[in-house]
Design an enzyme around this catalytic site. Structure first.
Site, PDB file in Angstrom:
ATOM      1  CG  LEU A  18      11.549  96.279  37.574  1.00  0.00           C
ATOM      2  CD1 LEU A  18      10.488  95.188  37.650  1.00  0.00           C
ATOM      3  CD2 LEU A  18      12.490  96.179  38.763  1.00  0.00           C
ATOM      4  N   GLY A  19      13.737  97.332  33.567  1.00  0.00           N
ATOM      5  CA  GLY A  19      14.498  96.987  32.373  1.00  0.00           C
ATOM      6  C   GLY A  19      13.683  97.194  31.127  1.00  0.00           C
ATOM      7  N   GLY A  21      13.344  95.825  26.741  1.00  0.00           N
ATOM      8  CA  GLY A  21      13.742  94.897  25.694  1.00  0.00           C
ATOM      9  C   GLY A  21      13.446  95.474  24.336  1.00  0.00           C
ATOM     10  CG  ASN A  23       8.257  93.618  22.287  1.00  0.00           C
ATOM     11  OD1 ASN A  23       8.956  93.335  23.260  1.00  0.00           O
ATOM     12  ND2 ASN A  23       7.193  92.917  21.913  1.00  0.00           N
ATOM     13  N   GLY A  24       9.423  96.431  24.550  1.00  0.00           N
ATOM     14  CA  GLY A  24       8.731  96.865  25.756  1.00  0.00           C
ATOM     15  C   GLY A  24       9.686  97.181  26.883  1.00  0.00           C
ATOM     16  CB  VAL A  26       9.450  95.550  33.010  1.00  0.00           C
ATOM     17  CG1 VAL A  26       8.661  95.071  34.227  1.00  0.00           C
ATOM     18  CG2 VAL A  26       9.215  94.614  31.825  1.00  0.00           C
ATOM     19  CE  LYS A  41       7.200  92.977  27.629  1.00  0.00           C
ATOM     20  NZ  LYS A  41       7.444  91.569  27.221  1.00  0.00           N
ATOM     21  CG  ASP A 147      12.953  84.887  23.210  1.00  0.00           C
ATOM     22  OD1 ASP A 147      14.094  84.452  22.953  1.00  0.00           O
ATOM     23  OD2 ASP A 147      12.724  86.046  23.584  1.00  0.00           O
TER      24      ASP A 147
END
Length: 738
Positions: A18-19, A21, A23-24, A26, A41, A147
């Site tokens: 799915l994507g 970032g 630090n992780g 998904v 995740k 955030d």
């Protein structure tokens, strides 16, 4: 065969990534049997990571996700132990297993071309409410997100509705009075103190919420979007508490704004509410964001329920905002209404805003309003509010005096757009983008308001036709009364004529004849008015049906034409070209050509067919209201005339009664007494008795037929109607003549 393979475990299989970032990343997993979907995740260490720090942050995120349970926060999901063990082997040290929100995130919504100038009001209310609930719940648990941004508001469909959920608790921290400063989160949604101070509190979440609320309304962030952080901080330090946006023009001038930009899709009333509320979360002083409702001092970590920011927001979200579209001047109005607002006060305000005299205002109700069919003196404005109507106005209004007030195609053009069109030029790329954005909003609003107008016109025609149809019962009542009155008149005049010689002989005819002439004259007027009113009603009913038929036949074609002409794909493409093209001048020429073509094709305000239909509906409405008044007056006149006729018939009956009884008495007491047996066997000498017998029979019949009369009242009424019994009066006349 092993339950484990590269693409899954048992019935669970990986669908896609799915994507990712900082630090992780998904991945989407789905159960082949149950079709359940999960977002899993996993931790991904960046090249320059601090393993200890990142590991602690990851463990905190998993702990917070398991601890916080709320419908507006993405939930962690429990899975069978075997599957969990498999995932831990695949995604060490431990994956975060979450519910899957299939409709993407708020950022994707904002990137849709129709949201370039902000989102619709219904969506904004929904997003703000979901975000508010998530933040309040987290803070009540002593956790600050730190955030909050559109990418971290994901969307799940629940029972056909979009529910926004806060996700990514990687930077969340437990709240003390302050948090040690660290530059976490996304710069554009940072509160100023995150960059400039050594510590900050959970009010940084309020700032992020305020920035997002502004962005979903206007389609752009409030403070110098795209500018370097130095400009951002330097200008915010000087910001007035009432300033909710700072922009930099194409000629590098900074401008402070205390209001939302005019290019938005929300109602004016909701806009005014938000402009005041946004001063709280977008206050540079973090203490002012957490001010208490009672304005008391803030100490420690206050309860979210005691804060003005949430109390005012709750009032705003619960406000019953009535939206009104005015056909007359092509504008949208809105009002915060309540039970206490009167019809008179509402109409006075609406009259002032629309510049339509109050007596000329026509209130048009959509079919979605199931509370009332007509806004009369017995109704309150709160009855106009429709809770689940979001994509159209709740009320339409116009005047029955004329059609559109202004047919100029410059209606709705902003000053920025008018200036650029006048010069036929753009200054630079920034100016070109601004002009293109205003053009998109203009085209979008023209299409939106034209659609409102078409619905208003159809609702107007249907509403008037419904009034006319329902009024047919009143016209039938008027007709029935007229024919009954006419029949009674004819019988009365016939009996009067048949007994004329007797009445003249007894010197009682003069007064009856004089009253009869007045009655005849009165009835002639009623007769003439009845025929003209009935014919006009039939004409209005026929014309109303014809108008609706014509409007229905062309309605969908008009909507399709509006949708086609007001398609914003082309201006959005021009906007995107301005962002990347090397030749701004060439793209500007395309934009001005597009606008000129739009003006030529934008038939709506100058459509003869639409104007003719509107004029026709207005004329039918005016004529129907006249007919309503006349019919009510005519029914009243007929009732009064019937009562007058009843009194005259009673006088006539009384006169004949007296003549009949005096004739019988004279026969008995006169010098030439007739044969008693002959008199007793003769019907002529028993007229009085026969009248009494008929009177009692008639009265009894009236009571047995359900009339709410006593025997005495029925007898009196029977006397007045017995004159209609021609057989009786033939016998009376023969008796009197002999």
């Amino acid at each position: 065969m092993s339950r484990e393979d590269r693409g899954g475990f048992g019935d669970w299989q990986i669908v896609k990534r799915l994507g990712s970032g900082g630090n992780g990343e998904v991945s989407l997993w789905q159960n082949r049997k149950t079709r359940q979907k999960l977002a899993i995740k996993s931790l991904k260490f960046p090249p320059d990571h601090d393993q200890q720090k990142d590991g602690r942050r990851w463990r905190d995120e998993i702990a917070f996700a398991r601890e916080i349970k709320h419908e507006n926060i993405v939930q962690s999901v429990n899975v069978p132990e075997e599957f969990k063990a498999y995932l831990m082997r695949q995604y060490p040290p431990e994956p975060l297993i979450m519910e899957y929100c299939e409709k993407g995130d708020l950022r994707k919504k904002l990137q849709m071309q129709e949201h370039l100038n902000g989102m619709p009001e219904f969506d904004i209310r929904n997003i703000v409410k979901c975000m508010r609930n998530a933040i309040v719940h987290m803070h009540s648990k002593g956790i600050s997100h730190r955030d909050i941004k559109p990418e971290n508001l994901v969307i799940k469909e629940v029972n056909g509705c979009e529910v926004y959920k806060l996700t990514d608790l990687g930077y969340a921290r437990e709240i003390t009075s302050t948090i040690e400063a660290s530059h976490v989160g996304t710069f554009e949604y940072f509160a100023p103190e995150v960059i400039t101070e050594l510590s900050y509190s959970n009010t940084v979440d309020y700032w992020s919420m305020g920035v997002i609320v502004f962005e979903i309304i206007c389609g752009v962030r409030p403070f110098l979007p795209g500018s370097p952080v130095t400009d951002f901080i330097s200008k915010l330090k000087l910001k007035d508490p009432k300033t909710i946006a700072i922009t930099k023009s194409h000629d590098n001038r900074f401008e402070n704004h205390s209001t939302l930009f005019e290019q938005n899709q929300i109602s004016p009333c909701f806009k005014r509410f938000l402009e005041v509320w946004l001063r709280i979360p977008l206050d540079v002083n973090p203490r002012n964001r957490a001010i208490r409702t009672d304005n008391g001092p803030v100490s420690g970590t206050p309860s979210p329920a005691s804060l003005k920011i949430f109390n005012d927001l709750d009032y705003l979200l619960s406000a019953t905002i009535l939206t009104v579209f005015c056909m007359h001047n092509f504008r949208l109005f809105s009002y915060n209404i309540s039970e206490g607002i009167t019809r008179e006060g509402f109409l006075t305000t609406l009259s002032t805003d629309t510049e339509i005299p109050k007596d000329d205002l026509v209130i048009i109700l959509p079919p979605e309003n199931v509370h009332i069919a007509r806004f009369t003196s017995s109704n309150k404005p709160i009855e106009l509010y429709i809770d689940d109507l979001h994509d159209k106005p709740m009320v339409y209004c116009t005047t029955d005096k004329d059609t559109l007030k202004d047919t100029s195609q410059n209606v709705g053009l902003s000053a920025v757009l008018l200036e650029a069109l006048g010069d036929n030029n753009v200054k630079n790329r920034k100016h070109a983008l601004e002009v293109a954005k205003h053009l998109i909003f203009y085209v979008q609003q023209q299409g939106r308001f034209a659609t409102f107008f078409m619905h208003a016109l159809l609702n107007y025609a249907v509403m008037v036709d419904d009034w006319i149809f329902k009024f047919q019962g009143k016209v039938d009542e008027m007709s029935t009364m007229f024919w009954q009155l006419k029949g009674a008149m004819q019988f009365y005049l016939l009996q009067l004529d048949q007994t004329k010689n007797i009445l003249v002989e007894k010197n009682v005819s003069a007064k009856l004849e004089d009253n009869s002439e007045k009655l005849i004259e009165r009835f002639k007027k009623i007769n003439d008015l009845f025929i003209r009113t009935r014919n006009r009603f039939i004409s209005v009913l026929r014309r109303s049906k014809t108008t609706i038929s014509e409007l229905n036949a062309s309605f969908n074609d008009h909507l399709s034409t509006i949708e086609k002409i007001c398609d914003i794909s082309t201006p959005c493409e021009l906007y995107n070209k301005f962002r990347v093209c090397s030749s701004i001048a060439d793209t500007a020429k395309e934009m001005f050509k597009y606008f000129n073509d739009f003006q030529k094709n934008w038939f709506f305000l100058n459509s003869a067919q639409i104007k003719n239909i509107q004029t026709s509906v207005s004329e039918i409405h005016v004529e129907f209201e006249i007919i309503e008044t006349v019919v009510d007056g005519l029914i009243k006149q007929q009732v009064e005339t019937q009562q007058l006729l009843n009194r005259m018939a009673a006088d006539f009956s009384k006169s004949l009664w007296e003549i009949a009884t005096s004739t019988a008495s004279a026969t008995i007491d006169g010098p030439n007494i007739p044969d008693l047996d002959g008199i007793l066997s003769s019907k002529q000498v028993n007229v009085a008795e026969e009248l009494c017998e008929l009177e009692n029979s008639c009265a009894s019949a009236m009571i047995s037929n359900g009339e709410n009369w006593s025997m005495v009242e029925a007898s009196e009424e029977a006397k007045s109607i017995l004159i209609l019994n021609s057989d009786l009066w033939d016998r009376v006349e023969r008796s009197l003549q002999k």
